[in-house]
Write a protein that holds these residues in place. Structure first.
Motif: not given
Length: 148
Positions: A131-148
């Motif tokens: 997807p051209e638009d993010p498939c995750f939120r900035l909060e998720q991206v910065l979350d040390q424990d989050w992976l898609p």
């Protein structure tokens, strides 16, 4: 006859030490104000460039984790290590300059798209898949424990 170059152009470190000493002693009349302003301006730009670069690379690696299944088994450890590193670098910059969190938010879509381009270049995937638009939120991206 040689023209005399400013200290800033001939010995940057000495210019820096001299400028610091002039500031500490309140010797404002002798400060090379033009170059001092340029240096302070570039400091802010440097942090902005760095934080966007880390965000772009972070998005690239999160896309690798999410979509690049054929390489996942052999590369996941390296990808997650890079993800951790980019998050820590962003965290360090935000610790010194919390106001840059807004700058991250303003640039998130652009840096996701830049990371997407890097991902597509690395994988050779068809661009329609990601997807051209993010498939995750900035909060998720910065979350040390989050992976898609």
């Amino acid at each position: 006859m040689k023209s005399k170059l400013p200290l800033y152009d001939t010995d940057y470190q000495l210019w820096l030490e001299q400028t610091i000493a002039q500031l500490q002693t309140h010797d404002f009349s002798h400060i090379d104000l033009e170059n001092l302003i340029d240096e302070i301006t570039s400091l802010g730009k440097k942090d902005k460039r760095a934080i966007c670069s880390y965000l772009m690379r972070l998005c690239e690696h999160l896309l690798k984790v999410k979509y690049w299944q054929q390489e996942r088994e052999t590369c996941i450890r390296g990808w997650t290590l890079e993800i951790r590193n980019f998050r820590l670098q962003i965290q360090l910059i935000l610790k010194d300059s919390p106001s840059l969190k807004n700058y991250l938010q303003e640039n998130f879509i652009q840096e996701y798209q830049n990371g997407r381009k890097l991902f597509l270049d690395a994988t050779g995937f068809n661009s329609d898949i990601i997807p051209e638009d993010p498939c995750f939120r900035l909060e998720q991206v910065l979350d040390q424990d989050w992976l898609p």
